[in-house]
Design an enzyme around this catalytic site. Structure first.
Site, mmCIF file in Angstrom:
data_model
loop_
_atom_site.group_PDB
_atom_site.id
_atom_site.type_symbol
_atom_site.label_atom_id
_atom_site.label_comp_id
_atom_site.label_asym_id
_atom_site.label_seq_id
_atom_site.Cartn_x
_atom_site.Cartn_y
_atom_site.Cartn_z
ATOM 1 N N PRO A 9 28.069 -33.001 -116.718
ATOM 2 C CA PRO A 9 29.051 -33.887 -117.337
ATOM 3 C C PRO A 9 28.879 -35.364 -116.979
ATOM 4 C CG PRO A 9 30.132 -31.934 -116.500
ATOM 5 C CD PRO A 9 28.701 -31.856 -116.060
ATOM 6 N N ASN A 10 28.988 -36.176 -117.999
ATOM 7 C CA ASN A 10 29.007 -37.643 -117.908
ATOM 8 C C ASN A 10 27.646 -38.283 -117.649
ATOM 9 O OD1 ASN A 10 31.905 -37.904 -118.292
ATOM 10 N ND2 ASN A 10 32.089 -36.987 -116.269
ATOM 11 N N ARG A 17 27.819 -46.154 -117.412
ATOM 12 C CA ARG A 17 28.821 -45.681 -116.471
ATOM 13 C C ARG A 17 28.534 -46.216 -115.062
ATOM 14 N NH1 ARG A 17 28.264 -39.713 -113.976
ATOM 15 N NH2 ARG A 17 30.296 -39.564 -113.024
ATOM 16 N N TYR A 22 25.254 -45.846 -110.318
ATOM 17 C CA TYR A 22 24.230 -44.978 -110.913
ATOM 18 C C TYR A 22 23.031 -45.743 -111.492
ATOM 19 C CZ TYR A 22 27.987 -41.574 -110.439
ATOM 20 O OH TYR A 22 28.970 -40.776 -109.921
ATOM 21 N N ASN A 73 21.290 -31.725 -111.800
ATOM 22 C CA ASN A 73 22.331 -32.650 -111.357
ATOM 23 C C ASN A 73 23.606 -32.169 -112.040
ATOM 24 O OD1 ASN A 73 24.180 -34.640 -110.861
ATOM 25 N ND2 ASN A 73 22.774 -36.344 -111.282
ATOM 26 N N ALA A 76 30.075 -33.755 -111.578
ATOM 27 C CA ALA A 76 31.263 -33.369 -110.803
ATOM 28 C C ALA A 76 31.412 -31.855 -110.660
ATOM 29 C CB ALA A 76 32.511 -33.967 -111.444
ATOM 30 N N GLU A 97 19.108 -29.224 -106.230
ATOM 31 C CA GLU A 97 20.260 -30.042 -106.658
ATOM 32 C C GLU A 97 19.924 -31.511 -106.427
ATOM 33 O OE1 GLU A 97 24.110 -28.759 -105.073
ATOM 34 O OE2 GLU A 97 24.561 -30.870 -104.714
ATOM 35 N N HIS A 99 21.333 -35.593 -106.891
ATOM 36 C CA HIS A 99 22.362 -36.587 -107.203
ATOM 37 C C HIS A 99 21.744 -37.966 -107.130
ATOM 38 C CE1 HIS A 99 25.400 -33.551 -107.089
ATOM 39 N NE2 HIS A 99 24.858 -33.114 -105.973
ATOM 40 N N ARG A 106 30.296 -41.423 -100.254
ATOM 41 C CA ARG A 106 31.347 -41.738 -101.231
ATOM 42 C C ARG A 106 32.649 -40.993 -100.891
ATOM 43 N NH1 ARG A 106 29.072 -40.996 -107.034
ATOM 44 N NH2 ARG A 106 30.939 -42.229 -107.523
HETATM 45 C C1 DQA Z 1 26.534 -37.394 -109.331
HETATM 46 C C2 DQA Z 1 27.583 -37.428 -108.208
HETATM 47 C C3 DQA Z 1 28.841 -36.677 -108.611
HETATM 48 O O1 DQA Z 1 29.803 -36.738 -107.578
HETATM 49 C C4 DQA Z 1 29.439 -37.286 -109.857
HETATM 50 O O2 DQA Z 1 30.575 -36.556 -110.267
HETATM 51 C C5 DQA Z 1 28.454 -37.446 -110.963
HETATM 52 C C6 DQA Z 1 27.105 -37.904 -110.638
HETATM 53 C C7 DQA Z 1 25.282 -38.225 -108.988
HETATM 54 O O3 DQA Z 1 24.280 -38.068 -109.669
HETATM 55 O O4 DQA Z 1 25.322 -39.057 -108.070
HETATM 56 O O5 DQA Z 1 28.776 -37.245 -112.125
HETATM 57 O O6 DQA Z 1 26.111 -36.049 -109.516
#
Ligand code: DQA
Length: 145
Positions: A9-10, A17, A22, A73, A76, A97, A99, A106
């Site tokens: 997501p996102n 964003r 990021y 990735n 959230a 995984e 990020h 954070r």
């Molecule tokens: C993320 C970190 C997560 O906490 C966040 O919700 C994201 C991006 C990262 O790539 O740093 O959507 O996965």
């Protein structure tokens, strides 16, 4: 070697964003960079980005028997999706995984990953390079059994 690269997501909003967190690179450009790197190391990558937990779980199920590695990735979903965790565990494909940000530096809720325990490892805080490192690792990991 076939590797599935999943963004949750996102992550389609990369570049727009929170660029201070990021970075300025958008999702399409990230996909191009990962694809180029994969070609260079002889890996075959397919990409999935979805804002929907169920669609990501379906993609993981579909990878069973087809992909030899997963770079994920989960956005959230990392912090609370037991369903995603169970899907990764179920298919038995080595997963890393990733990020982009350093989740441990954070907010408190980002310090927990329910996904990491079913992955080979977690990479965070290295920006887009984390995806490349994960890919490279998975090609080596397979070779070494
Ligand atoms: C993320 C970190 C997560 O906490 C966040 O919700 C994201 C991006 C990262 O790539 O740093 O959507 O996965």
């Amino acid at each position: 070697m076939k590797i599935l690269v999943i963004n949750g997501p996102n992550l389609n909003l990369l570049g727009l964003r929170e660029p201070d967190v990021y970075g300025g690179q958008n999702y399409d450009s990230l996909v191009r960079d990962i694809g180029g790197y994969a070609r260079g190391i002889g890996a075959e990558v397919t990409f999935v980005q979805s804002n929907h937990e169920g669609a990501i779980i379906d993609a993981i199920h579909a990878a069973a028997g087809g992909a030899q590695g997963i770079v994920i990735n989960p956005g959230a979903l990392t912090h609370y999706s037991y369903a995603l965790r169970d899907a990764i565990k179920a298919v038995n494909i080595p997963a890393v995984e990733v990020h982009i940000s350093n989740v441990h530096a954070r907010e408190e809720f980002r310090h927990t990953s329910v996904i990491a325990p079913v992955c080979v490892g977690q990479i965070c805080g290295l920006g887009a390079f984390g995806y490349l490192a994960a890919l490279r690792f998975l090609t080596e990991y397979k070779v070494n059994g």
